[in-house]
Design an enzyme around this catalytic site. Structure first.
Site, PDB file in Angstrom:
ATOM      1  N   CYS A 150      -2.317   1.825   7.900  1.00  0.00           N
ATOM      2  CA  CYS A 150      -1.948   0.599   8.612  1.00  0.00           C
ATOM      3  C   CYS A 150      -2.253  -0.743   7.962  1.00  0.00           C
ATOM      4  O   CYS A 150      -2.675  -1.674   8.632  1.00  0.00           O
ATOM      5  CB  CYS A 150      -2.581   0.551   9.997  1.00  0.00           C
ATOM      6  SG  CYS A 150      -2.888   2.104  10.745  1.00  0.00           S
ATOM      7  N   CYS A 175      -1.703  -3.114  15.227  1.00  0.00           N
ATOM      8  CA  CYS A 175      -1.386  -2.802  13.832  1.00  0.00           C
ATOM      9  C   CYS A 175      -1.807  -3.902  12.861  1.00  0.00           C
ATOM     10  O   CYS A 175      -1.519  -5.085  13.086  1.00  0.00           O
ATOM     11  CB  CYS A 175       0.117  -2.542  13.711  1.00  0.00           C
ATOM     12  SG  CYS A 175       0.613  -2.043  12.060  1.00  0.00           S
ATOM     13  N   CYS A 230       3.289   8.319   1.442  1.00  0.00           N
ATOM     14  CA  CYS A 230       3.640   7.383   2.507  1.00  0.00           C
ATOM     15  C   CYS A 230       3.911   6.035   1.864  1.00  0.00           C
ATOM     16  O   CYS A 230       3.028   5.458   1.220  1.00  0.00           O
ATOM     17  CB  CYS A 230       2.482   7.287   3.505  1.00  0.00           C
ATOM     18  SG  CYS A 230       2.750   6.043   4.775  1.00  0.00           S
ATOM     19  N   GLU A 270       0.831  -1.200   0.000  1.00  0.00           N
ATOM     20  CA  GLU A 270       0.000   0.000   0.000  1.00  0.00           C
ATOM     21  C   GLU A 270       0.869   1.254   0.000  1.00  0.00           C
ATOM     22  O   GLU A 270       1.907   1.296   0.649  1.00  0.00           O
ATOM     23  CB  GLU A 270      -0.867   0.032   1.270  1.00  0.00           C
ATOM     24  CG  GLU A 270      -1.870  -1.089   1.321  1.00  0.00           C
ATOM     25  CD  GLU A 270      -2.646  -1.095   2.628  1.00  0.00           C
ATOM     26  OE1 GLU A 270      -2.789  -0.043   3.271  1.00  0.00           O
ATOM     27  OE2 GLU A 270      -3.111  -2.186   2.999  1.00  0.00           O
ATOM     28  N   CYS A 289       4.924  -7.502   7.945  1.00  0.00           N
ATOM     29  CA  CYS A 289       5.836  -7.007   8.970  1.00  0.00           C
ATOM     30  C   CYS A 289       6.002  -8.067  10.051  1.00  0.00           C
ATOM     31  O   CYS A 289       5.055  -8.779  10.377  1.00  0.00           O
ATOM     32  CB  CYS A 289       5.262  -5.726   9.580  1.00  0.00           C
ATOM     33  SG  CYS A 289       6.341  -4.949  10.802  1.00  0.00           S
ATOM     34  N   CYS A 311       3.231  -5.725  16.525  1.00  0.00           N
ATOM     35  CA  CYS A 311       2.559  -4.741  17.387  1.00  0.00           C
ATOM     36  C   CYS A 311       1.066  -5.070  17.469  1.00  0.00           C
ATOM     37  O   CYS A 311       0.424  -5.375  16.459  1.00  0.00           O
ATOM     38  CB  CYS A 311       2.767  -3.325  16.854  1.00  0.00           C
ATOM     39  SG  CYS A 311       4.510  -2.847  16.820  1.00  0.00           S
TER      40      CYS A 311
HETATM   41  N1  SAH Z   1       7.306  -0.059  11.578  1.00  0.00           N
HETATM   42  C1  SAH Z   1       7.472   1.376  11.625  1.00  0.00           C
HETATM   43  C2  SAH Z   1       6.830   2.041  10.463  1.00  0.00           C
HETATM   44  C3  SAH Z   1       5.322   1.976  10.442  1.00  0.00           C
HETATM   45  S1  SAH Z   1       4.803   3.596  10.670  1.00  0.00           S
HETATM   46  C4  SAH Z   1       6.998   1.903  12.963  1.00  0.00           C
HETATM   47  O1  SAH Z   1       6.526   1.106  13.760  1.00  0.00           O
HETATM   48  O2  SAH Z   1       7.169   3.074  13.244  1.00  0.00           O
HETATM   49  C5  SAH Z   1       3.169   3.460  11.019  1.00  0.00           C
HETATM   50  C6  SAH Z   1       2.789   4.199  12.273  1.00  0.00           C
HETATM   51  O3  SAH Z   1       1.403   3.943  12.513  1.00  0.00           O
HETATM   52  C7  SAH Z   1       3.533   3.682  13.489  1.00  0.00           C
HETATM   53  O4  SAH Z   1       3.736   4.720  14.411  1.00  0.00           O
HETATM   54  C8  SAH Z   1       2.550   2.683  14.031  1.00  0.00           C
HETATM   55  O5  SAH Z   1       2.791   2.392  15.362  1.00  0.00           O
HETATM   56  C9  SAH Z   1       1.252   3.399  13.791  1.00  0.00           C
HETATM   57  N2  SAH Z   1       0.080   2.529  13.798  1.00  0.00           N
HETATM   58  C10 SAH Z   1      -0.013   1.236  13.480  1.00  0.00           C
HETATM   59  N3  SAH Z   1      -1.269   0.775  13.636  1.00  0.00           N
HETATM   60  C11 SAH Z   1      -1.992   1.822  14.056  1.00  0.00           C
HETATM   61  C12 SAH Z   1      -3.356   1.990  14.384  1.00  0.00           C
HETATM   62  N4  SAH Z   1      -4.239   0.981  14.324  1.00  0.00           N
HETATM   63  N5  SAH Z   1      -3.760   3.229  14.787  1.00  0.00           N
HETATM   64  C13 SAH Z   1      -2.875   4.259  14.839  1.00  0.00           C
HETATM   65  N6  SAH Z   1      -1.580   4.161  14.535  1.00  0.00           N
HETATM   66  C14 SAH Z   1      -1.142   2.947  14.166  1.00  0.00           C
END
Ligand code: SAH
Length: 342
Positions: A327, A117, A103, A90, A110, A114
């Protein structure tokens, strides 16, 4: 299949020489790649014979647009991009007052796990090549007709888990003969990979480092982000301090606010104590609820920011909420559709 977008202008020169072609083909190819061409026939200053020869062995970008979704609320466009091997990623185009931001994804899936996510639900499939990252910017720019001024590495994947390719991509997209996007207009977000942060500090890149912190207490952060077991908060913040001292650049902490999980005044107080005196800013992001988890969005964003003072913080504006713009949700839905067809 060679992906020409993976190569620097110097590597392209060697490539064309090895095909018995003049060196200047490299410059021509590099600028076509930046224009997002997907077929060698579109490289109109290439002889027909060369176009044909390349077709069998190489690809200009290694990716193409598969589907796009335009927001009805704002100018956000989400692209589902298909890689040469069929994998889907994406890419999102967003409009801000300072220009257009893309972006990009850095991996297919991944491995970080987390809890909130969608990108990590199916695990890591593979890492993207530098050209596949460049292709996302070039394709979106060509399709939309907008000049891209900023890039954020905040799509699917963990950039530090694909370190060499990510750094090569940043240098490629920065080249004046190509996309010419300034390093100061590039932000890289990591879940907190300490060795990567230390390595990045030595690269002499002018990019902005973003760290997904999301919690100020180790117990909470470990429950949300498995990486915290390996690199707990104090170790992570020590690396961040080294980074800002070495580079002189302000960094960003991302904090996804989840109701009842990390949004209390105690969380804000602790976070403020941890970050006080650091060259940083906090981006508070209202959590985006995904189907597979039951995290609820917190409405305390503004109050939480105020409670962080003197540490500066803002609530991140939400874009494209009607098109699953964040995400990894789109790729996930697509895979589910495919799965149910079989
Ligand atoms: N792996 C890297 C890059 C991904 S950035 C990282 O973790 O930073 C994407 C951002 O969106 C990260 O800050 C991640 O924690 C956040 N993110 C992921 N899922 C999310 C969600 N459901 N709601 C809000 N932010 C989210």
């Amino acid at each position: 299949m060679d992906n020409l977008a993976d190569l620097t202008p110097e590597e392209l020169e060697e490539y064309f020489i090895s095909l018995g072609q003049p060196k200047f083909r490299a410059k021509q190819a590099f600028s076509w790649i930046a224009k997002g061409v997907t077929e060698f026939e579109q490289m109109t200053n290439f002889p027909k014979a060369l176009q044909k020869q390349l077709k069998g062995v190489a690809t200009p970008l290694g990716a193409k647009i598969c589907e796009k979704f335009e927001s009805a609320i704002d100018e956000t466009v989400k692209y589902l991009i298909q890689l040469n091997d069929g994998n889907l990623i994406e890419t999102v185009l967003m409009s801000y007052h300072h220009g257009y931001t893309v972006c990009i994804s850095t991996e297919v899936g991944c491995a970080m796990g987390c809890a909130f996510c969608a990108s990590t639900l199916g695990g890591l499939v593979r890492r993207l090549t530098p050209g596949e990252m460049l292709a996302q910017v070039a394709l979106v720019s060509a399709d939309s007709g907008h000049k891209v001024s900023n890039i954020v590495l905040m799509g699917i994947g963990e950039p530090m888990d694909n370190y060499e390719n990510v750094v090569k991509f940043i240098r490629l997209v920065n080249r004046p003969e190509g996309m010419n996007i300034g390093q100061r207009h590039i932000s890289l977000s990591t879940c907190g990979w300490v060795n990567g942060i230390d390595r990045l500090a030595e690269e002499n890149l002018g990019i902005t480092l973003c760290v997904s912190l999301h919690a100020a207490f180790d117990e909470k952060r470990t429950a949300m982000m498995p990486i915290n077991k390996k690199h707990p908060i104090h170790t992570l913040l020590a690396a961040c301090r080294r980074y800002t001292e070495k580079t002189g650049r302000r960094m960003i902490f991302e904090y996804a606010l989840i109701k009842g999980v990390n949004d209390t005044p105690q969380d804000a107080k602790r976070l403020s104590e941890l970050l006080r005196g650091m060259l940083c800013h906090v981006n508070v992001i209202p959590v985006n609820p995904i189907q597979e988890t039951n995290f609820e969005r917190s409405e305390r964003g503004e109050a939480f920011c105020r409670q962080l003072a003197p540490v500066t913080a803002t609530v991140r504006r939400e874009l494209g909420s009607d098109i699953n713009a964040s995400c990894g949700q789109l790729r996930r839905r697509k895979l589910e559709e495919k799965g149910s067809e079989n």
